[in-house]
Design an enzyme around this catalytic site. Structure first.
Site, short mmCIF file in Angstrom:
data_model
loop_
_atom_site.label_atom_id
_atom_site.label_comp_id
_atom_site.label_asym_id
_atom_site.label_seq_id
_atom_site.Cartn_x
_atom_site.Cartn_y
_atom_site.Cartn_z
N VAL A 95 0.86 -1.18 0.00
CA VAL A 95 0.00 0.00 0.00
C VAL A 95 0.90 1.23 0.00
O VAL A 95 1.76 1.38 0.87
CB VAL A 95 -0.93 0.03 1.23
CG1 VAL A 95 -1.84 1.26 1.17
CG2 VAL A 95 -1.76 -1.25 1.30
N CYS A 96 0.73 2.09 -0.99
CA CYS A 96 1.46 3.35 -1.08
C CYS A 96 2.97 3.10 -1.08
O CYS A 96 3.49 2.33 -1.87
CB CYS A 96 1.01 4.27 0.04
SG CYS A 96 1.56 5.98 -0.10
N SER A 97 3.71 3.72 -0.14
CA SER A 97 5.16 3.61 -0.13
C SER A 97 5.66 2.24 0.30
O SER A 97 6.87 1.98 0.28
CB SER A 97 5.77 4.68 0.77
OG SER A 97 5.30 4.56 2.10
N GLY A 98 4.76 1.33 0.67
CA GLY A 98 5.16 -0.06 0.91
C GLY A 98 5.80 -0.68 -0.32
O GLY A 98 6.53 -1.67 -0.22
N THR A 125 2.72 3.25 -7.07
CA THR A 125 2.77 3.78 -5.72
C THR A 125 2.08 5.13 -5.74
O THR A 125 1.52 5.52 -6.78
CB THR A 125 4.24 3.89 -5.22
OG1 THR A 125 4.23 4.22 -3.82
CG2 THR A 125 5.01 4.94 -5.99
#
Length: 324
Positions: free
Chosen positions: A106-109, A126
């Protein structure tokens, strides 16, 4: 079949993105006929983790819990785009994919997955603010900055924050069917599927590049977006041949006159949709698209959504009057 889910937590994890994973995969909804998943929050860096919101999270689960997971989900975190990750974490992610499990970010993961080499040769995404950095750090990844999520089979990546919900519901839909995804979406009071991508949410101010030759022409184009323009007409204003003008325009703006003009017209249409009650035909005229059908066509091509949906998204029903 998806039965066992582990949320992989690193220090400075973002609570909202973690909450998305807990909400979709970690709640018992058996009374609604939904499967109950074996869900665990796994710490990669000690029993107590700091969140970016200033409070801590403790969990009894360590990295060994990842070995039995069908899905390892990595929420976003502060400074994830420029930090280093423990090698044992990256090894665990690689082993998971090798044995047939799936990983989701999720996102910056996504930067964690990239550090493990799991984005190499794959399409991914991202948050739009981090897309250029993701592409720079992992040049073998095919970064798609305009989409809400990308499913590459064993590796699923999603854009910022709420796009994690879209990716998780997509996975539920794959594993358990549309009815299951719809039931969870209703409980969360979110749409089970969103049209368009994150292109409609990207803030794109007008580029202010150094334009020694075509700067005056750019300013004139901005003031006259409703007018028909040809390369020949623009070249005449700068006292150049059309070929020379097109070449200098590309050198100084990084794009072609047509693409630059189209982008500015879409930007103006976005502004008018957010701030005015003008009809689609009026907006189409003011932005140089001519009619509502042409406006809709170019809007969908550029942003992946329609002008009407965009207006509802960014104004809300209480702000709208009756518009055509």
């Amino acid at each position: 079949m998806l039965k066992n889910v582990a949320a992989l937590l690193l220090d400075e994890v973002n609570p909202f993105e973690l909450g998305v994973l807990c909400e979709v995969f970690g709640l018992d909804r058996s009374e609604e006929g939904l499967p109950v998943l074996d869900f665990a929050a796994v710490s990669a860096e000690g029993p107590v983790l700091q969140t970016h919101a200033g409070f801590t999270i403790s969990t009894p689960y360590g990295l060994d819990r990842l070995e039995e997971a069908d899905l390892i989900a990595v929420p976003a975190g502060s400074h994830f785009i420029d930090r280093e990750y423990p090698e044992e974490v990256l090894d665990a992610l690689r082993r998971a994919v090798e044995r047939g499990a799936r990983v989701l970010s999720v996102c910056s993961g996504a930067f964690v997955l990239g550090a493990a080499g799991l984005l190499d040769g794959r399409r991914c995404t991202t948050h739009w603010r981090h897309a250029d950095e993701l592409a720079r750090r992992f040049p073998r990844a095919a970064v798609e900055p305009d989409v809400l999520y990308v499913d590459e089979g064993s590796v699923i990546t999603s854009a910022g924050t709420a796009a994690g919900i879209d990716a998780c519901l997509h996975l539920v839909r794959q594993e358990y069917g549309t009815a299951a995804a719809n039931t969870i979406a209703r409980r969360m009071v979110v749409p089970p599927h969103r049209d368009g991508g994150q292109a409609q949410y990207i803030q794109r101010p007008l580029p202010r590049t150094r334009c020694d030759t075509v700067g005056d022409t750019l300013a004139w184009m901005e003031r006259n977006l409703d007018q028909e323009m040809t390369v020949e007409q623009l070249a005449a204003q700068t006292h150049m041949s059309p070929r020379t003008f097109a070449r200098r325009f590309q050198q100084e703006t990084g794009t072609t006159p047509y693409r630059w003009l189209l982008r500015q017209r879409v930007l103006l249409a976005q502004h008018l949709l957010e701030t005015s009650d003008e009809t689609m035909d009026t907006i189409a005229g003011r932005t140089g698209f001519g009619n509502a059908a042409a406006l809709r066509h170019q809007f969908v091509r550029s942003l992946g959504t329609t002008p009407n949906v965009y207006r509802r998204t960014f104004r809300g029903p209480t702000d709208l009057t009756e518009v055509a």
